[in-house]
Write a protein that holds these residues in place. Structure first.
Motif, PDB file in Angstrom:
ATOM      1  N   ARG A  84       0.850  -1.035  -0.185  1.00  0.00           N
ATOM      2  CA  ARG A  84       0.344   0.121  -0.375  1.00  0.00           C
ATOM      3  C   ARG A  84       0.758   0.798  -0.240  1.00  0.00           C
ATOM      4  NH1 ARG A  84      -2.596  -3.443   4.569  1.00  0.00           N
ATOM      5  NH2 ARG A  84      -4.519  -4.296   3.077  1.00  0.00           N
ATOM      6  N   GLY A  85       2.276   1.312  -1.088  1.00  0.00           N
ATOM      7  CA  GLY A  85       2.135   2.637  -1.012  1.00  0.00           C
ATOM      8  C   GLY A  85       3.377   2.457   0.544  1.00  0.00           C
ATOM      9  N   GLN A  86       3.533   2.024   1.105  1.00  0.00           N
ATOM     10  CA  GLN A  86       4.587   1.988   2.108  1.00  0.00           C
ATOM     11  C   GLN A  86       5.747   0.761   1.880  1.00  0.00           C
ATOM     12  OE1 GLN A  86       4.483   4.559   4.696  1.00  0.00           O
ATOM     13  NE2 GLN A  86       2.670   5.271   3.486  1.00  0.00           N
ATOM     14  N   ALA A  87       6.428   0.965   2.634  1.00  0.00           N
ATOM     15  CA  ALA A  87       8.341   0.513   2.608  1.00  0.00           C
ATOM     16  C   ALA A  87       8.153  -0.572   3.237  1.00  0.00           C
ATOM     17  CB  ALA A  87       9.821   0.961   2.426  1.00  0.00           C
ATOM     18  N   ARG A  88       7.881  -2.342   3.209  1.00  0.00           N
ATOM     19  CA  ARG A  88       7.496  -3.414   4.552  1.00  0.00           C
ATOM     20  C   ARG A  88       9.054  -3.932   4.694  1.00  0.00           C
ATOM     21  NH1 ARG A  88       2.200  -3.803   5.756  1.00  0.00           N
ATOM     22  NH2 ARG A  88       3.756  -5.406   7.509  1.00  0.00           N
ATOM     23  N   TYR A  89       9.506  -4.531   3.499  1.00  0.00           N
ATOM     24  CA  TYR A  89      10.509  -5.443   3.311  1.00  0.00           C
ATOM     25  C   TYR A  89      11.599  -4.905   2.381  1.00  0.00           C
ATOM     26  CZ  TYR A  89       6.003  -7.667   5.002  1.00  0.00           C
ATOM     27  OH  TYR A  89       5.111  -8.481   5.618  1.00  0.00           O
ATOM     28  N   VAL A  90      12.301  -5.816   2.614  1.00  0.00           N
ATOM     29  CA  VAL A  90      13.864  -5.482   2.006  1.00  0.00           C
ATOM     30  C   VAL A  90      13.912  -7.334   1.666  1.00  0.00           C
ATOM     31  CG1 VAL A  90      16.080  -4.851   1.972  1.00  0.00           C
ATOM     32  CG2 VAL A  90      14.654  -3.890   2.869  1.00  0.00           C
ATOM     33  N   VAL A  91      14.827  -7.241   0.601  1.00  0.00           N
ATOM     34  CA  VAL A  91      14.709  -8.867  -0.010  1.00  0.00           C
ATOM     35  C   VAL A  91      15.833  -8.680  -0.863  1.00  0.00           C
ATOM     36  CG1 VAL A  91      14.791 -10.375  -1.905  1.00  0.00           C
ATOM     37  CG2 VAL A  91      12.904  -9.289  -0.933  1.00  0.00           C
ATOM     38  N   LEU A  92      17.400  -9.500  -0.185  1.00  0.00           N
ATOM     39  CA  LEU A  92      18.884  -9.515  -0.772  1.00  0.00           C
ATOM     40  C   LEU A  92      19.166 -11.099  -1.504  1.00  0.00           C
ATOM     41  CD1 LEU A  92      19.921  -9.019   2.668  1.00  0.00           C
ATOM     42  CD2 LEU A  92      19.395  -6.805   0.745  1.00  0.00           C
ATOM     43  N   SER A  93      19.886 -10.685  -2.266  1.00  0.00           N
ATOM     44  CA  SER A  93      20.634 -11.907  -2.791  1.00  0.00           C
ATOM     45  C   SER A  93      21.400 -12.595  -1.384  1.00  0.00           C
ATOM     46  CB  SER A  93      21.435 -11.388  -4.286  1.00  0.00           C
ATOM     47  OG  SER A  93      22.672 -11.149  -3.287  1.00  0.00           O
ATOM     48  N   MET A  94      21.168 -14.052  -1.541  1.00  0.00           N
ATOM     49  CA  MET A  94      22.248 -15.087  -0.687  1.00  0.00           C
ATOM     50  C   MET A  94      23.797 -14.710  -0.618  1.00  0.00           C
ATOM     51  SD  MET A  94      20.252 -16.859   0.943  1.00  0.00           S
ATOM     52  CE  MET A  94      22.112 -17.551   1.981  1.00  0.00           C
ATOM     53  N   GLU A  95      24.618 -13.733  -2.093  1.00  0.00           N
ATOM     54  CA  GLU A  95      25.846 -13.026  -1.877  1.00  0.00           C
ATOM     55  C   GLU A  95      25.831 -12.118  -0.663  1.00  0.00           C
ATOM     56  OE1 GLU A  95      28.588 -11.042  -4.709  1.00  0.00           O
ATOM     57  OE2 GLU A  95      27.511 -13.077  -5.036  1.00  0.00           O
ATOM     58  N   THR A  96      24.321 -11.450  -1.008  1.00  0.00           N
ATOM     59  CA  THR A  96      24.534 -10.020  -0.558  1.00  0.00           C
ATOM     60  C   THR A  96      24.554  -9.873   1.170  1.00  0.00           C
ATOM     61  OG1 THR A  96      23.713  -8.747  -2.107  1.00  0.00           O
ATOM     62  CG2 THR A  96      23.321  -7.622  -0.404  1.00  0.00           C
ATOM     63  N   TYR A  97      23.469 -11.380   1.465  1.00  0.00           N
ATOM     64  CA  TYR A  97      23.087 -11.455   3.028  1.00  0.00           C
ATOM     65  C   TYR A  97      24.101 -11.747   3.601  1.00  0.00           C
ATOM     66  CZ  TYR A  97      20.777 -13.863   6.548  1.00  0.00           C
ATOM     67  OH  TYR A  97      20.718 -14.165   7.514  1.00  0.00           O
ATOM     68  N   ASP A  98      24.784 -12.775   2.479  1.00  0.00           N
ATOM     69  CA  ASP A  98      26.406 -13.319   3.700  1.00  0.00           C
ATOM     70  C   ASP A  98      27.125 -12.594   3.882  1.00  0.00           C
ATOM     71  OD1 ASP A  98      25.135 -16.426   3.641  1.00  0.00           O
ATOM     72  OD2 ASP A  98      26.116 -16.406   1.535  1.00  0.00           O
ATOM     73  N   ARG A  99      27.634 -11.864   2.735  1.00  0.00           N
ATOM     74  CA  ARG A  99      28.210 -10.636   3.364  1.00  0.00           C
ATOM     75  C   ARG A  99      28.436  -9.311   4.293  1.00  0.00           C
ATOM     76  NH1 ARG A  99      33.045  -9.005   3.870  1.00  0.00           N
ATOM     77  NH2 ARG A  99      33.487  -6.749   3.174  1.00  0.00           N
ATOM     78  N   LEU A 100      26.593  -9.353   4.588  1.00  0.00           N
ATOM     79  CA  LEU A 100      26.333  -8.643   5.300  1.00  0.00           C
ATOM     80  C   LEU A 100      26.712  -9.181   6.620  1.00  0.00           C
ATOM     81  CD1 LEU A 100      23.334  -6.505   4.277  1.00  0.00           C
ATOM     82  CD2 LEU A 100      25.365  -5.507   5.028  1.00  0.00           C
ATOM     83  N   ARG A 101      26.364 -10.555   6.752  1.00  0.00           N
ATOM     84  CA  ARG A 101      26.208 -11.463   8.247  1.00  0.00           C
ATOM     85  C   ARG A 101      27.764 -11.208   8.119  1.00  0.00           C
ATOM     86  NH1 ARG A 101      24.171 -12.283  12.303  1.00  0.00           N
ATOM     87  NH2 ARG A 101      24.211 -14.272  12.416  1.00  0.00           N
ATOM     88  N   GLU A 102      28.552 -11.109   7.779  1.00  0.00           N
ATOM     89  CA  GLU A 102      30.337 -11.641   7.973  1.00  0.00           C
ATOM     90  C   GLU A 102      30.335 -10.377   8.052  1.00  0.00           C
ATOM     91  OE1 GLU A 102      34.092 -11.768   5.571  1.00  0.00           O
ATOM     92  OE2 GLU A 102      32.401 -13.163   4.450  1.00  0.00           O
ATOM     93  N   LEU A 103      30.029  -9.156   7.860  1.00  0.00           N
ATOM     94  CA  LEU A 103      30.302  -8.043   8.183  1.00  0.00           C
ATOM     95  C   LEU A 103      30.358  -7.902   9.579  1.00  0.00           C
ATOM     96  CD1 LEU A 103      29.976  -5.875   4.939  1.00  0.00           C
ATOM     97  CD2 LEU A 103      32.262  -5.922   6.449  1.00  0.00           C
ATOM     98  N   GLU A 104      28.506  -8.245  10.125  1.00  0.00           N
ATOM     99  CA  GLU A 104      28.308  -8.011  11.057  1.00  0.00           C
ATOM    100  C   GLU A 104      29.171  -8.738  11.977  1.00  0.00           C
ATOM    101  OE1 GLU A 104      24.001 -10.237  11.558  1.00  0.00           O
ATOM    102  OE2 GLU A 104      23.740  -7.957  12.803  1.00  0.00           O
TER     103      GLU A 104
END
Length: 83
Positions: free
Chosen positions: A32-52
């Motif tokens: 309904r016009g509001q940003a609700r979810y973000v979808v990432l590729s597994m590669e991007t998700y894995d990189r973010l987890r590694e940085l975290e």
């Protein structure tokens, strides 16, 4: 960042995600016009987890170096955190 409506996702399914992620690192799903979810590729998700995890390790090492640690027995630890 690419925007996908919930309706597009419902109608077109996973291919709309594949298309969005082929050109962008992430896609936002709007409801309904509001940003609700973000979808990432597994590669991007894995990189973010590694940085975290790297950040958490750096924080733990800094705590250890600064002496912000306790070396207790289990019983001492339980007593310390229970008060």
């Amino acid at each position: 960042m690419h925007m996908i409506t919930a309706n597009d996702l419902k109608v077109k399914g996973v291919p709309v995600l594949d298309e969005a992620l082929s050109a962008h690192r992430e896609a936002i799903i709007t409801v309904r016009g509001q940003a609700r979810y973000v979808v990432l590729s597994m590669e991007t998700y894995d990189r973010l987890r590694e940085l975290e995890l790297d950040a958490a390790l750096a924080e733990a090492k800094a705590d250890l170096a600064a002496g912000r640690v306790h070396r207790d027995s289990v019983d001492e630890h339980i007593a310390r955190i229970s008060t």
